[in-house]
Design a protein around this motif. Sequence first.
Motif, mmCIF file in Angstrom:
data_model
loop_
_atom_site.group_PDB
_atom_site.id
_atom_site.type_symbol
_atom_site.label_atom_id
_atom_site.label_comp_id
_atom_site.label_asym_id
_atom_site.label_seq_id
_atom_site.Cartn_x
_atom_site.Cartn_y
_atom_site.Cartn_z
ATOM 1 N N GLY A 117 0.787 -1.231 0.000
ATOM 2 C CA GLY A 117 0.000 0.000 0.000
ATOM 3 C C GLY A 117 0.813 1.272 0.000
ATOM 4 O O GLY A 117 0.270 2.369 -0.159
ATOM 5 N N VAL A 118 2.116 1.168 0.197
ATOM 6 C CA VAL A 118 2.950 2.371 0.245
ATOM 7 C C VAL A 118 2.926 3.097 -1.093
ATOM 8 O O VAL A 118 2.825 4.328 -1.139
ATOM 9 N N GLY A 119 3.003 2.350 -2.189
ATOM 10 C CA GLY A 119 2.981 2.980 -3.513
ATOM 11 C C GLY A 119 1.729 3.794 -3.733
ATOM 12 O O GLY A 119 1.786 4.933 -4.235
ATOM 13 N N ASP A 120 0.582 3.254 -3.340
ATOM 14 C CA ASP A 120 -0.680 3.980 -3.486
ATOM 15 C C ASP A 120 -0.698 5.227 -2.603
ATOM 16 O O ASP A 120 -1.184 6.285 -3.013
ATOM 17 N N ALA A 121 -0.177 5.109 -1.385
ATOM 18 C CA ALA A 121 -0.152 6.251 -0.470
ATOM 19 C C ALA A 121 0.739 7.367 -1.011
ATOM 20 O O ALA A 121 0.390 8.553 -0.938
ATOM 21 N N ILE A 122 1.880 7.000 -1.577
ATOM 22 C CA ILE A 122 2.780 8.006 -2.149
ATOM 23 C C ILE A 122 2.125 8.680 -3.343
ATOM 24 O O ILE A 122 2.187 9.906 -3.493
ATOM 25 N N ALA A 123 1.484 7.887 -4.187
ATOM 26 C CA ALA A 123 0.800 8.457 -5.356
ATOM 27 C C ALA A 123 -0.290 9.430 -4.922
ATOM 28 O O ALA A 123 -0.438 10.521 -5.505
ATOM 29 N N ALA A 124 -1.058 9.079 -3.891
ATOM 30 C CA ALA A 124 -2.116 9.963 -3.390
ATOM 31 C C ALA A 124 -1.531 11.263 -2.845
ATOM 32 O O ALA A 124 -2.077 12.347 -3.067
ATOM 33 N N CYS A 125 -0.406 11.156 -2.132
ATOM 34 C CA CYS A 125 0.241 12.365 -1.607
ATOM 35 C C CYS A 125 0.708 13.264 -2.749
ATOM 36 O O CYS A 125 0.517 14.486 -2.703
ATOM 37 N N ARG A 126 1.307 12.688 -3.754
ATOM 38 C CA ARG A 126 1.783 13.483 -4.890
ATOM 39 C C ARG A 126 0.630 14.175 -5.608
ATOM 40 O O ARG A 126 0.741 15.322 -6.003
#
Length: 136
Positions: A117-126
Motif C-alpha cells: 500500500g505504500v505505492g498507493d499512499a505516495i501516489a495519493a500524496c503526490r
Amino acid sequence: MEAALDVRARRVGVDQDADANERPERHRFPFDARRRRMSVVAGDTILVKGAPDAVLPRCSATAGADDALHELAARGLRVLAIATRPVGGSFPLDADDAERDLELLGLVALEDPPRPGVGDAIAACRRAGIRIAVVT
C-alpha cells in the motif's frame, strides 16, 4: 536488522553460545551516526559492522569488494560491511583506535521492501501536492 543477522547466523550453523564462551565480549563501541559503524572487542578480536563506505576505507584492499557492493546496491539492497582484526599489543582506547587496519570478512545484503500500500499512499500524496521525503 539485528534480528535478521541473528537468524541468518543461526541458519548457517553459527553456535552463538559457544562463540560467546570462546570469545566473551570485553568492550563495545556502540553504533554512532557520525561514524556509521559499531564495533565489539570479543576475546582477542575486534569485530566491526557498518555502512560499507565507512568500513571499507579502514580495510586492506579486497579484490572485488567495490564491484560486489555496487551490484548489491544497484539491486536496491541495504548493504553492511563486516570486518575484523586482532586486538594486537594494546587494548583499543576508543572506537577510532579499534576500527583501523581491518580485514574485510564480507558484505551482507538485506532486502527491506516497502509495506503493501505504500505505492498507493505516495501516489495519493503526490496528487495532493505533498512532497515526500524519506528519512531513515
